[in-house]
Design an enzyme around this catalytic site. Structure first.
Site, PDB file in Angstrom:
ATOM      1  N   GLU A 101      38.983  -1.214 -35.390  1.00 54.70           N
ATOM      2  CA  GLU A 101      39.661  -2.041 -36.391  1.00 54.70           C
ATOM      3  C   GLU A 101      39.686  -1.325 -37.734  1.00 54.70           C
ATOM      4  O   GLU A 101      38.716  -0.669 -38.102  1.00 54.70           O
ATOM      5  CB  GLU A 101      38.902  -3.372 -36.502  1.00 54.70           C
ATOM      6  N   ASP A 103      40.591  -2.385 -41.654  1.00 56.46           N
ATOM      7  CA  ASP A 103      40.789  -3.646 -42.393  1.00 56.46           C
ATOM      8  C   ASP A 103      41.102  -3.528 -43.857  1.00 56.46           C
ATOM      9  O   ASP A 103      40.388  -2.849 -44.587  1.00 56.46           O
ATOM     10  CB  ASP A 103      39.449  -4.410 -42.455  1.00 56.46           C
ATOM     11  N   GLU A 105      41.173  -6.656 -46.628  1.00 58.35           N
ATOM     12  CA  GLU A 105      41.050  -8.101 -46.832  1.00 58.35           C
ATOM     13  C   GLU A 105      41.083  -8.374 -48.323  1.00 58.35           C
ATOM     14  O   GLU A 105      40.393  -7.704 -49.088  1.00 58.35           O
ATOM     15  CB  GLU A 105      39.728  -8.633 -46.266  1.00 58.35           C
TER      16      GLU A 105
END
Ligand SMILES: *[C@@H]1O[C@H](CO)[C@@H](O)[C@H](O)[C@H]1NC(C)=O
Length: 289
Positions: A101, A103, A105
């Site tokens: 993953e 990311d 955010e």
């Protein structure tokens, strides 16, 4: 003859322009809305996507394609005003218990207080590699481009073309690197007021709902994996041609300087300096830079 030539040459730019529009990103072609019961919408003939959040639910979408390496840009405009408690997640992820993953955010905040841009990399189900940043602009006032470059040697997170983080392939010193699992692009807007803003102290103000985040101008120079076959050739050593030079892209000296500028002025958390987290010693990649 002459006059029809004049008409054609006058029309030519219009034809070219409309072809370009036709090939521009279209959310209908590239993404599916996956949850949120009508709170996520594709608008303006596919040019704009919005995610919504209210007290009952957030919403989200995912890419139709699975990618194994890519240079992926998206423009986002984040929830304005009092966005405390909300999180806009925008990431690449594979599936399964040993997933990879990458990311971004965005943690909302009270009006006038800064968003936090949180980044992380998971390899084979393990993350714990957070870095957080403030931004040098208000990410709710306009669209800005958030990019992930993912090639076999490195992952580079960029904002408006400025690199903010590089995660190198350091398999040579035992750091797992995402390179065997295809990933989809995911995004969601959800309530995380148990932790997001000042560590959960500031709660979501539902009188401001519905909250909305905006997406446009998706662009992927990427290797699409379908039925186990990569559009770039062999999975393990995809071919680098002139059209996919991003597959071997690295930071030039100007970009290195930009990265250092961001780290010095805008980085607010780095797992590599958080000794409390790693009583047994820092992960190996932390001992390099
Ligand atoms: C919100 O604003 C406060 C005060 O400026 C700051 O400490 C915090 O890092 C900001 N961001 C989040 C997500 O809490």
């Amino acid at each position: 003859m002459a006059s029809s030539y004049v008409v054609l040459s006058l029309l030519m730019p219009v034809l070219v322009a409309s072809l370009m529009v036709a090939s521009a990103s279209n959310f209908y072609n590239d993404f599916d809305i996956t949850w949120g019961d009508g709170r996520a919408k594709i608008l303006n003939n596919g040019e704009l996507l919005t995610l919504g959040l209210d007290k009952a639910s957030g919403s989200g979408f995912q890419s139709r394609n699975e990618y194994l390496f890519g240079k992926i840009d998206m423009q986002l405009k984040l929830v304005p005003g009092n966005s405390a408690g909300t999180v806009t997640a925008y990431y690449l992820s594979s599936k399964g218990s040993t997933w990879d993953e990458i990311d971004f955010e965005f943690l909302g905040n009270l009006s006038g207080d800064p968003y936090i841009l949180h980044t992380n990399v998971f390899s084979q189900g393990k993350g714990n590699r957070e870095q957080q940043f403030y931004l040098w602009f208000d990410p709710t006032a306009d669209f800005h481009t958030y990019s992930i470059l993912w090639n076999p040697q490195r992952i580079i997170f960029s904002v408006d073309g400025t690199p903010i983080r590089e995660f190198k392939n350091l398999e040579s010193i035992g750091v797992p690197f995402p390179k065997n699992q295809a990933m989809r692009i995911y995004s969601s807007l959800w309530n995380a007021d148990d932790w997001a803003t000042r560590g959960g102290l500031v709660k979501t103000d539902w009188s401001q709902a519905p909250f909305t985040a905006y997406y446009r101008n998706f662009n992927a120079n990427a290797c699409v994996l379908s039925n186990g076959v990569s559009s770039c050739g062999t999975n393990s050593s995809p071919s680098t041609s002139r059209t996919n030079s991003w597959l071997s892209e690295e930071l030039d000296s100007t970009s290195q300087e930009r990265l250092q500028w961001v780290r010095k002025n805008y980085m607010i958390y780095n797992y590599c300096t958080d000794a409390k987290r790693f009583p047994q010693g820092f992960p190996p990649e932390c001992n390099l830079s």
